[in-house]
Write a protein that holds these residues in place. Structure first.
Motif, PDB file in Angstrom:
ATOM      1  N   MET B 174       0.828  -1.298   0.224  1.00 56.27           N
ATOM      2  CA  MET B 174      -0.176   0.551   0.014  1.00 56.27           C
ATOM      3  C   MET B 174       0.641   1.338  -0.151  1.00 56.27           C
ATOM      4  O   MET B 174       1.526   1.611   0.760  1.00 56.27           O
ATOM      5  N   LEU B 175       0.570   2.144  -0.921  1.00 56.57           N
ATOM      6  CA  LEU B 175       1.833   3.254  -1.086  1.00 56.57           C
ATOM      7  C   LEU B 175       1.224   4.453  -0.553  1.00 56.57           C
ATOM      8  O   LEU B 175      -0.413   4.204  -1.125  1.00 56.57           O
ATOM      9  N   LEU B 176       1.863   5.041   0.154  1.00 61.28           N
ATOM     10  CA  LEU B 176       1.026   6.722   0.410  1.00 61.28           C
ATOM     11  C   LEU B 176       2.010   7.614   1.142  1.00 61.28           C
ATOM     12  O   LEU B 176       3.373   7.567   0.929  1.00 61.28           O
ATOM     13  N   SER B 177       1.121   8.401   0.900  1.00 64.77           N
ATOM     14  CA  SER B 177       2.864   9.904   1.185  1.00 64.77           C
ATOM     15  C   SER B 177       2.910  10.021   2.750  1.00 64.77           C
ATOM     16  O   SER B 177       2.508   9.156   3.620  1.00 64.77           O
ATOM     17  N   GLU B 178       4.263  10.789   2.534  1.00 64.20           N
ATOM     18  CA  GLU B 178       4.655  10.348   4.211  1.00 64.20           C
ATOM     19  C   GLU B 178       3.628  11.205   5.080  1.00 64.20           C
ATOM     20  O   GLU B 178       3.145  10.775   5.879  1.00 64.20           O
ATOM     21  N   ALA B 179       2.555  12.345   4.335  1.00 66.18           N
ATOM     22  CA  ALA B 179       1.582  13.116   5.756  1.00 66.18           C
ATOM     23  C   ALA B 179       0.917  11.909   5.928  1.00 66.18           C
ATOM     24  O   ALA B 179       0.737  12.093   7.146  1.00 66.18           O
ATOM     25  N   GLY B 180       0.357  11.162   5.071  1.00 64.83           N
ATOM     26  CA  GLY B 180      -0.675   9.651   6.059  1.00 64.83           C
ATOM     27  C   GLY B 180       0.106   9.094   6.353  1.00 64.83           C
ATOM     28  O   GLY B 180      -0.393   8.724   7.373  1.00 64.83           O
ATOM     29  N   PHE B 181       1.275   9.050   6.253  1.00 63.44           N
ATOM     30  CA  PHE B 181       1.867   7.525   6.527  1.00 63.44           C
ATOM     31  C   PHE B 181       2.115   7.887   7.992  1.00 63.44           C
ATOM     32  O   PHE B 181       2.209   6.791   9.214  1.00 63.44           O
ATOM     33  N   ARG B 182       2.743   9.250   7.989  1.00 69.31           N
ATOM     34  CA  ARG B 182       3.027   9.832   9.700  1.00 69.31           C
ATOM     35  C   ARG B 182       1.589  10.160  10.215  1.00 69.31           C
ATOM     36  O   ARG B 182       1.831   9.983  11.769  1.00 69.31           O
ATOM     37  N   ALA B 183       0.208  10.181  10.378  1.00 67.76           N
ATOM     38  CA  ALA B 183      -1.194  10.354  10.535  1.00 67.76           C
ATOM     39  C   ALA B 183      -1.271   9.297  11.351  1.00 67.76           C
ATOM     40  O   ALA B 183      -1.414   9.476  12.031  1.00 67.76           O
ATOM     41  N   LEU B 184      -1.815   8.021  10.239  1.00 67.50           N
ATOM     42  CA  LEU B 184      -1.719   6.234  10.700  1.00 67.50           C
ATOM     43  C   LEU B 184      -0.916   5.847  11.798  1.00 67.50           C
ATOM     44  O   LEU B 184      -1.620   5.855  12.621  1.00 67.50           O
ATOM     45  N   PHE B 185       0.497   6.027  11.758  1.00 63.57           N
ATOM     46  CA  PHE B 185       1.106   5.187  12.757  1.00 63.57           C
ATOM     47  C   PHE B 185       1.505   6.408  13.674  1.00 63.57           C
ATOM     48  O   PHE B 185       2.371   6.367  14.402  1.00 63.57           O
ATOM     49  N   ASN B 186       1.128   8.360  14.116  1.00 63.40           N
ATOM     50  CA  ASN B 186       1.381   9.003  14.722  1.00 63.40           C
ATOM     51  C   ASN B 186       3.147   8.458  15.282  1.00 63.40           C
ATOM     52  O   ASN B 186       3.534   8.953  16.002  1.00 63.40           O
ATOM     53  N   LEU B 187       4.178   9.139  13.944  1.00 62.10           N
ATOM     54  CA  LEU B 187       4.877   8.748  13.941  1.00 62.10           C
ATOM     55  C   LEU B 187       5.784  10.059  14.028  1.00 62.10           C
ATOM     56  O   LEU B 187       5.053  11.482  12.971  1.00 62.10           O
ATOM     57  N   PRO B 188       7.230  10.665  14.960  1.00 56.52           N
ATOM     58  CA  PRO B 188       7.277  12.267  14.889  1.00 56.52           C
ATOM     59  C   PRO B 188       8.148  12.492  13.235  1.00 56.52           C
ATOM     60  O   PRO B 188       8.301  11.557  12.608  1.00 56.52           O
ATOM     61  N   PRO B 189       7.993  13.499  13.036  1.00 57.54           N
ATOM     62  CA  PRO B 189       8.891  13.888  12.033  1.00 57.54           C
ATOM     63  C   PRO B 189       9.946  14.132  11.420  1.00 57.54           C
ATOM     64  O   PRO B 189      10.624  14.277  10.368  1.00 57.54           O
ATOM     65  N   ASP B 190      10.780  13.768  12.541  1.00 55.15           N
ATOM     66  CA  ASP B 190      12.550  13.484  12.778  1.00 55.15           C
ATOM     67  C   ASP B 190      12.248  12.113  12.914  1.00 55.15           C
ATOM     68  O   ASP B 190      14.103  11.451  13.344  1.00 55.15           O
ATOM     69  N   GLN B 191      11.881  11.407  12.438  1.00 58.38           N
ATOM     70  CA  GLN B 191      12.275   9.619  13.074  1.00 58.38           C
ATOM     71  C   GLN B 191      12.393   9.271  11.402  1.00 58.38           C
ATOM     72  O   GLN B 191      10.739   9.061  10.724  1.00 58.38           O
TER      73      GLN B 191
END
Lengths: 117, 378
Positions: B174-191
């Motif tokens: 499943m390919l997605l955007s960086e914003a979508g991926f970080r929102a889905l996994f609640n990932l900090p922007p510096d990782q």
């Protein structure tokens, strides 16, 4: 002696020409057909290995930096065997029993450059 | 020459007549023999086909992938590492990758989620693999709802389905955007998940990997050569449980064949005695036995191999799908490119055909050199 005469007579009877095709000819024809099929597998390999088009797949690998085939999707370490750490198949401790079926088809990850030291 | 051929044909005629006298036993043996060759050849051809496919498809994998390890496990990589990696002599471009897994309880399947910066996807747009689309019965324009790390549902619009030609690589993707991926996994922007890098001189990849290990001790560099080697080992036909149970099967067949071929029945011994008594030479009996062994084993070998070829390269290797699939829900629909390795054919011949011919010849020879009178009397 009687038994010997009967047996030899039987062999002679079997070699008498008949209207049926000779058994050896049938067997040799069958073998020839099977050999032809074997030859066809070689021709198939030669032809299809040239006709194979991997352009789309290789472009995807280059674009995304894919490292693994999506063949075993049941567990992390079978989906990405090259990316799994050495303890992945044994989630709880190194001596834990392997529990995913395809895990039995996979080897543990190979030693990466990081374990040289 | 014609006389020689005619002689062989007579021998073959006699052999066939002898085999047909015990047709149930011999056809049963031929069937089991063919099945055994079929199973062995299928496993060999499938392993070989997959190895070749992996070697061709993974030619362009990243030269070096760098992971961060924490307590022996793969951990997220801080963005500062990208600079550290860039400073290492010999390293070309460095890029952080974002990818992960998502377990979908609706179909009990694992998806591989990956950020594709070059696709220009919006935060709520995704591209999905063909197997995923098939299992979830989704198409372009449909929405797929995932549960984000904060517990909120995240609806994602499918803007495309990846080509089915690349299904062996993208079945569960499943390919997605960086914003979508970080929102889905609640990932900090510096990782990032890991980093991929190019090496200026590919021959120095191993040296660069050693430098990375020195500069970042808790890192794990994975080289392209190692990735290819892993797949070579994974599909190596000598490895895996398939051959363990096939080996057991071979052993069972060897016992059956040896019992059948080596233990000549009293009737067969008497037959050889009669043949000797009516003027057959030991050489003729050996030739007859050679024809018997060759006919059975070669027929089984050729038929089993041809069936295995069709099954693996034209039937989608469906026989082995349950083994390869395991408990996975997503399984790619793929057609392997046929490939021939003469060494493997020779090994298969040596393992299946030769032992049977020998097991037929030796007892025949023993009976043939004995006194006909003694043999006939049993």
């Amino acid at each position: 002696m009687l038994r010997l005469v009967q047996a030899t007579d039987w062999i002679v009877v079997r070699f008498r020409p008949s209207c049926h095709p000779r058994q050896s000819n049938v067997a040799l024809t069958l073998l020839a057909i099977l050999l032809l099929l074997f030859g066809l597998t070689l021709a198939d390999a030669a032809w299809r290995s040239q006709a194979g088009d991997y352009t789309a797949s290789r472009a995807l690998v280059r674009e995304l930096g894919l490292s693994d085939l999506s063949l075993f999707t049941e567990a992390r370490y079978t989906r990405h065997p090259t990316q799994a750490d050495r303890h992945s198949p044994f989630q709880d401790h190194p001596a834990a029993l392997e529990h995913f079926p395809t895990g039995s088809l996979l080897l543990p990850p190979t030693c990466p450059a990081s374990c040289i030291d | 020459m014609p006389a020689f051929l005619e002689r062989q044909k007579y021998l073959l005629d006699y052999t066939l007549a002898a085999l047909l006298r015990r047709k149930t036993r011999n056809f049963g043996l031929l069937l089991v023999y063919t099945l055994l060759v079929f199973l062995f050849a299928s496993a060999l051809l499938l392993g070989q086909g997959l190895r070749r496919e992996a070697a061709v498809l993974l030619q362009d994998v990243p030269e070096v992938i760098v992971q961060r390890l924490t307590a022996g496990r793969h951990d997220l990589l801080p963005v500062a590492w990208l600079d550290s990696l860039q400073r290492i002599r010999g390293v070309g471009a460095v890029q952080g990758r974002l990818w992960g897994y998502y377990y979908d309880p609706a179909v009990k399947a694992n998806y591989t989620l990956m950020v594709a910066p070059e696709r220009g996807l919006a935060a709520d747009e995704i591209l999905i693999g063909a197997a995923l689309a098939r299992v979830r019965q989704l198409g372009v324009g449909d929405y797929l709802g995932l549960r984000a790390a904060n517990g909120q549902p995240l609806p994602l619009k499918i803007t495309g389905v990846l080509e089915s030609a690349s299904e062996l690589l993208s079945a569960d993707l499943m390919l997605l955007s960086e914003a979508g991926f970080r929102a889905l996994f609640n990932l900090p922007p510096d990782q990032y998940t890991d980093a991929v890098l190019t090496v200026r001189n590919p021959r120095e990849a191993r040296t660069v990997a050693e430098k990375i290990t020195l500069a970042l001790p808790n890192s794990r560099p994975i080289l392209r050569a190692e990735i290819l080697r892993t797949y070579d080992a994974v599909f190596n036909w000598r490895e895996g449980m398939a051959f363990v149970w096939l080996g057991a099967l071979l052993l069972a067949f060897a016992i059956l064949a040896w019992d059948k071929a080596a233990g000549l029945s009293a009737e067969e011994k008497r037959e050889i005695g009669i043949l000797k008594a009516i003027g057959w030479e030991t050489g003729d009996i050996l030739r007859m036995k050679l024809w018997e062994g060759t006919l059975l084993s070669l027929t089984a070998f050729l038929a089993g191999y041809a069936l295995a070829w069709w099954q693996v390269f034209h039937g989608g290797a469906r026989l082995f799908a349950p083994v390869l699939k395991g408990w996975a829900v997503l399984y790619p629909d793929f057609r392997l490119t046929p490939t021939v390795d003469p060494r493997q054919i020779l090994v298969l011949l040596a393992v299946t055909v030769l032992p049977y011919i020998l097991a037929t010849l030796i007892p025949g020879w023993r009976a043939a050199i004995a006194d006909p009178d003694a043999v006939m009397r049993g």
